[in-house]
Design a protein around this motif. Structure first.
Motif, PDB file in Angstrom:
ATOM      1  N   SER A 652       0.830  -1.200   0.000  1.00  0.00           N
ATOM      2  CA  SER A 652       0.000   0.000   0.000  1.00  0.00           C
ATOM      3  C   SER A 652       0.862   1.247   0.000  1.00  0.00           C
ATOM      4  O   SER A 652       0.384   2.322  -0.349  1.00  0.00           O
ATOM      5  CB  SER A 652      -0.876   0.027   1.244  1.00  0.00           C
ATOM      6  OG  SER A 652      -1.581  -1.165   1.363  1.00  0.00           O
ATOM      7  N   MET A 653       2.089   1.089   0.449  1.00  0.00           N
ATOM      8  CA  MET A 653       2.959   2.254   0.564  1.00  0.00           C
ATOM      9  C   MET A 653       3.976   2.284  -0.565  1.00  0.00           C
ATOM     10  O   MET A 653       4.603   1.269  -0.878  1.00  0.00           O
ATOM     11  CB  MET A 653       3.723   2.216   1.897  1.00  0.00           C
ATOM     12  CG  MET A 653       2.836   2.132   3.129  1.00  0.00           C
ATOM     13  SD  MET A 653       1.930   3.638   3.419  1.00  0.00           S
ATOM     14  CE  MET A 653       3.188   4.632   4.226  1.00  0.00           C
ATOM     15  N   ARG A 654       4.127   3.453  -1.133  1.00  0.00           N
ATOM     16  CA  ARG A 654       5.114   3.628  -2.190  1.00  0.00           C
ATOM     17  C   ARG A 654       6.531   3.544  -1.612  1.00  0.00           C
ATOM     18  O   ARG A 654       6.768   3.959  -0.481  1.00  0.00           O
ATOM     19  CB  ARG A 654       4.927   5.003  -2.837  1.00  0.00           C
ATOM     20  CG  ARG A 654       5.931   5.268  -3.931  1.00  0.00           C
ATOM     21  CD  ARG A 654       5.771   6.665  -4.484  1.00  0.00           C
ATOM     22  NE  ARG A 654       6.770   6.879  -5.533  1.00  0.00           N
ATOM     23  CZ  ARG A 654       7.045   8.055  -6.036  1.00  0.00           C
ATOM     24  NH1 ARG A 654       6.421   9.131  -5.609  1.00  0.00           N
ATOM     25  NH2 ARG A 654       7.948   8.177  -6.983  1.00  0.00           N
ATOM     26  N   GLN A 655       7.419   3.059  -2.404  1.00  0.00           N
ATOM     27  CA  GLN A 655       8.862   2.897  -2.157  1.00  0.00           C
ATOM     28  C   GLN A 655       9.131   1.459  -1.711  1.00  0.00           C
ATOM     29  O   GLN A 655       8.627   0.988  -0.689  1.00  0.00           O
ATOM     30  CB  GLN A 655       9.420   3.890  -1.122  1.00  0.00           C
ATOM     31  CG  GLN A 655      10.929   4.044  -1.193  1.00  0.00           C
ATOM     32  CD  GLN A 655      11.416   4.619  -2.540  1.00  0.00           C
ATOM     33  OE1 GLN A 655      10.648   5.188  -3.305  1.00  0.00           O
ATOM     34  NE2 GLN A 655      12.692   4.427  -2.838  1.00  0.00           N
ATOM     35  N   PHE A 656       9.895   0.816  -2.554  1.00  0.00           N
ATOM     36  CA  PHE A 656      10.223  -0.594  -2.350  1.00  0.00           C
ATOM     37  C   PHE A 656      10.785  -0.817  -0.944  1.00  0.00           C
ATOM     38  O   PHE A 656      11.755  -0.161  -0.552  1.00  0.00           O
ATOM     39  CB  PHE A 656      11.242  -1.003  -3.415  1.00  0.00           C
ATOM     40  CG  PHE A 656      11.578  -2.461  -3.412  1.00  0.00           C
ATOM     41  CD1 PHE A 656      10.587  -3.423  -3.474  1.00  0.00           C
ATOM     42  CD2 PHE A 656      12.902  -2.869  -3.365  1.00  0.00           C
ATOM     43  CE1 PHE A 656      10.901  -4.773  -3.482  1.00  0.00           C
ATOM     44  CE2 PHE A 656      13.229  -4.219  -3.375  1.00  0.00           C
ATOM     45  CZ  PHE A 656      12.231  -5.169  -3.431  1.00  0.00           C
ATOM     46  N   HIS A 657      10.158  -1.708  -0.180  1.00  0.00           N
ATOM     47  CA  HIS A 657      10.627  -1.930   1.187  1.00  0.00           C
ATOM     48  C   HIS A 657      10.511  -3.383   1.604  1.00  0.00           C
ATOM     49  O   HIS A 657       9.577  -4.084   1.236  1.00  0.00           O
ATOM     50  CB  HIS A 657       9.871  -1.022   2.169  1.00  0.00           C
ATOM     51  CG  HIS A 657       8.380  -1.197   2.146  1.00  0.00           C
ATOM     52  ND1 HIS A 657       7.572  -0.586   1.201  1.00  0.00           N
ATOM     53  CD2 HIS A 657       7.543  -1.894   2.947  1.00  0.00           C
ATOM     54  CE1 HIS A 657       6.308  -0.902   1.429  1.00  0.00           C
ATOM     55  NE2 HIS A 657       6.255  -1.715   2.474  1.00  0.00           N
ATOM     56  N   LEU A 658      11.493  -3.786   2.382  1.00  0.00           N
ATOM     57  CA  LEU A 658      11.547  -5.153   2.903  1.00  0.00           C
ATOM     58  C   LEU A 658      10.987  -5.163   4.324  1.00  0.00           C
ATOM     59  O   LEU A 658      11.370  -4.329   5.150  1.00  0.00           O
ATOM     60  CB  LEU A 658      13.009  -5.630   2.928  1.00  0.00           C
ATOM     61  CG  LEU A 658      13.298  -6.975   3.599  1.00  0.00           C
ATOM     62  CD1 LEU A 658      12.776  -8.119   2.744  1.00  0.00           C
ATOM     63  CD2 LEU A 658      14.795  -7.147   3.843  1.00  0.00           C
TER      64      LEU A 658
END
Length: 760
Positions: A652-658
């Motif tokens: 749901s949140m922009r910016q690739f995250h682990l």
DNA sequence: GTTCTAGAAC
DNA sequence: GTTCTAGAAC
């Protein structure tokens, strides 16, 4: 139907046509009701063998059931085996009753656990005496042992029912059987992976036909496509790329093994020319579904009777597709050869890579200008084929009239050609019943029907002519469709769709987006800060179908919080714990477990997993290592924690995250089904697996959020089902069941190690 | 992503 | 009446 009341004179024949139908399902799945509904109106002599009542109205033994069943068969009666029959061992003796003389079928009532439990709890005076609070535990325990039946057990036909409507359909099929009738062999109802213990969403099962999604990786999907489709040889004409060839060769080998080793005989002849086509005019052009289904079946029948050596596949993206089920039902009524026509749920641009289904020709529901864009299939196909399709199309035709089609050979550079083995796209334009679109027919279904028939005729003729030309090329007439029974019309219910809503398809991001490449953020934080990424470049095309050609996701302001942090971590108010050129580490603002941190990639343009490509491999490894480092730190503080590292399929949140998250899920922020399923279903893509996939395939498999996030609530350890999040949370607080084997492999779980470096 | 809330389910 | 879900607003 041949109804014959005079059974005495036809005893022998009837015996041959008797059948054993083994019901498979948990208590409360509706086995007895199923039998009742069939027997009430059936003209065939049925006997129901119910273990719950076989002992003079009380529960009896398996042996009693076997004896009674054998007696009934001897008496030329068909039998229902009404007991749970959930594992292979339990079924084996009943399968043997067939003795090669009579068909043995399985009807699998694979309904949501919650439904079975609530029925079991509520039932009063049920024959099985399974009532009250213990029902949940019993049903859960039984479902754990569940092994779905396979044809190789000796069944000639298996029907999987995963919803009430599936059950209705199966009841109709069996109640319509006269004394002499038989049913086609094969596996029906869409459980492609018989080992998947995935259930429907709980709450919506009555409102809409939801379907499960296989929790298998792309690699697994290739494997299990082999169990269903035995590849005979590689079709060099449809393959362009070395790596696909390698995969195909592996399939061939496994396929041969399988053909030798088992009866898993649902082989589909991969090499036969296949046209995959969407339902024309029923989406945005609003053509009546019933009428369209009739026409599809009529035209398909016409085609298959004329052409021996070709196969048609009706494809729809959504698993609850009305048109597919209508067509499937009608095709069944007409006894259309299941080897020549099937229905398939999946992305028409990824039939081979994600569905294991080889189609050398695909049809496109085009617009009259034959232009990319719009929504639906048209946007998807042009997007996936790349710009070369538009060029190739314009060489052939500038526009299309309703009812007409144009076949376009795909340039070998097109990803659809290389990856999917598609050699031609046939554009078709159907009749339009939507007042907002060109050539509106104003509900004139006489004209509409004519045009739709014409469209399918034209499409199928175009396909036939491609087949003819390819046959001439190969100078070798293809083997006729053989006698091996084929699986179908099977709805594989496979959905690995990324970025697609159930109704609309959006163009892949890389397709139209004015790409800036994957520049590092480093050095241009300030200029990026002001840059908005909201609306994207919408290019509405009035005559095109709904959903504009915008390729970038509309991230709302709230959804860009991580992006802002990645750009400007120093100024962030969040508790940022580590900053480097490549990554930022911070605590999740709403942790869903005791420990839940995020490793953000600081790359402009990498919004989510779907954007990640091979050139980002090093970044993926860095993120993984940083995640491991932090997990290690937390484990040194509390060695009871267990961590999992992974990505959300559709964040749901922009910016690739682990996500690095401990598996206790002990948090007040874990509030709803979406939260739970986003960390405990295949929607959560393990970091190790993602790295492997990017390395092998250049992109990651994105799981379908629409079904996975709505799945029923199951414990991530023991897989028991729970009616709501509160009950689930109280269960996971206590559950110490070992994690499922799949999680114990490939470093998916990170646990504490002692001084020797061994797992504790 | 969360919060709020209507109304469904219990 | 209370609990729970799902959709809209933010």
């Amino acid at each position: 139907m041949d109804v014959d009341g005079d059974s005495s004179s036809k005893g022998e024949e009837e015996k041959r046509n008797a059948m054993v139908v083994i019901l498979v399902g948990a208590p409360g799945s509706g086995k007895s009701t199923f039998c009742d509904h069939v027997m009430r109106v059936s003209t065939r002599p049925w006997v129901r063998i119910c273990q719950d009542t076989i002992g003079n109205g009380k529960a009896g033994t398996k042996t009693q059931c076997l004896t009674s069943a054998a007696a009934a068969l001897k008496d030329c009666k068909s039998v229902f085996i009404d007991r749970c029959n959930l594992d292979r061992e339990q079924r084996a003796d009943f399968v043997k009753l067939g003795n090669g003389q009579v068909d043995v079928h399985a009807v699998v009532l694979d309904l949501p656990a919650k439904l079975c439990i609530s029925r079991s709890v509520k039932r009063v005076g049920h024959e099985g005496k399974l009532q009250g609070g213990k029902a949940a535990a019993v049903v859960n325990r039984m479902l754990q042992k569940k092994e779905l039946p396979k044809l190789s057990e000796g069944f000639s036909r298996i029907t999987f029912c995963q919803s009430e409507s599936d059950v209705q359909a199966a009841v109709s099929t069996y109640r319509a059987l006269g004394p002499q009738d038989t049913l086609p062999s094969g596996s029906f109802g869409g459980q492609k992976n018989p080992d998947a213990k995935v259930q429907l969403g709980i709450m919506k099962f009555l409102k809409k036909v939801d379907s499960p999604v296989n929790e298998v990786s792309k690699i697994d999907s290739l494997k299990d496509s082999v169990t269903n489709d035995v590849t005979k040889e590689n079709d060099s004409s449809s393959m362009g790329q070395e790596d696909i060839r390698v995969i195909a060769d592996e399939e061939v080998k496994r396929g041969e093994d399988l053909a030798l080793g088992s009866l898993e005989g649902t082989s589909s002849l991969e090499n036969i020319p296949t046209l995959a086509f969407p339902s024309i005019s029923t989406a945005d052009f609003q053509f009546d579904l019933q009428k369209a289904a009739d026409i599809i079946v009529e035209k398909v029948l016409e085609f298959v009777t004329k052409h021996g050596n070709a196969r048609l596949v009706l494809v729809d993206l959504s698993s609850g597709s009305k048109i597919l089920s209508l067509v499937r039902a009608k095709a069944g009524e007409k006894n259309i050869d299941s080897g020549k026509f099937l229905t398939f749920v999946g992305d028409i641009t990824r039939l081979y890579s994600e569905g294991g289904l080889r189609c050398n020709v695909i049809a496109n529901a085009a617009n009259w200008r034959l232009k990319p864009g719009g929504g639906g299939v048209n946007a998807a196909i042009f997007g996936a084929a790349g710009p070369s399709l538009e060029t190739a199309t314009m060489e052939r035709a500038g526009s299309l009239a309703p009812g007409k089609s144009v076949a376009v050979p795909l340039p070998s550079t097109s990803p659809l050609f290389c990856r999917e083995g598609v050699t031609h796209v046939i554009h078709v334009l159907g009749p339009n019943m939507n007042p907002k679109r060109p050539n509106f027919l104003n509900n004139d279904y006489i004209k509409g029907g004519e045009v739709l028939r014409e469209a399918y005729s034209s499409l199928f003729e175009g396909f036939a002519s491609i087949v003819r030309s390819q046959e001439t090329l190969n100078k070798e007439p293809k083997e006729k469709i053989g006698s091996i029974h084929l699986e179908a019309p099977v709805d594989f219910k496979r959905s690995h769709m990324n970025q697609f809503s159930t109704a609309d398809q959006k163009v892949k991001r890389e397709g139209v987006y004015e790409s800036e490449g994957n520049k590092k953020c480093k050095g241009f934080h300030e200029e990026q800060e002001s840059k908005t990424t909201g609306a994207g470049d919408r290019s509405d095309d009035a005559e095109n179908e709904k959903n504009n050609g915008s390729s970038s996701k509309d991230w709302g302001f709230w959804a860009q919080a991580l992006y802002r942090i990645a750009i400007n971590p120093e100024k962030s108010k969040s508790d940022v714990m580590e900053i480097s050129d490549e990554i930022v580490v911070l605590n999740d603002a709403y942790p869903k477990a005791k420990r839940h941190i995020l490793v953000l990639a600081r790359y402009e343009g990498l919004d989510r997993l779907a954007d990640v490509r091979k050139e980002n491999l090093q970044l993926l490894r860095t993120m993984h290592d940083v995640g491991l480092k932090w997990a290690g730190k937390y484990l040194s503080e509390d060695n009871t924690l267990i961590f999992r590292l992974g990505y959300h399929s559709a964040p749901s949140m922009r910016q690739f995250h682990l996500h690095v998250i401990s598996q206790d899920f002990d948090s007040r922020h874990m509030k709803n089904k979406k939260h739970w399923n986003s960390f405990t279903t295949a929607f959560f893509r393990d970091s190790e697996d993602v790295i492997e996939e990017i390395n092998k395939f250049g992109q990651a498999t994105i799981k379908d959020e629409y079904s996975l996030l709505k799945m029923e609530l199951r414990c991530h350890r023991c897989r028991s089902a729970h009616p709501n999040i509160q009950r689930l949370k109280s269960h996971i607080g206590k559950c110490r069941f070992p994690f499922p084997p799949s999680l114990l492999q490939n470093g998916r779980l990170v646990v504490a190690t002692d001084e020797d470096g061994t797992n504790q």
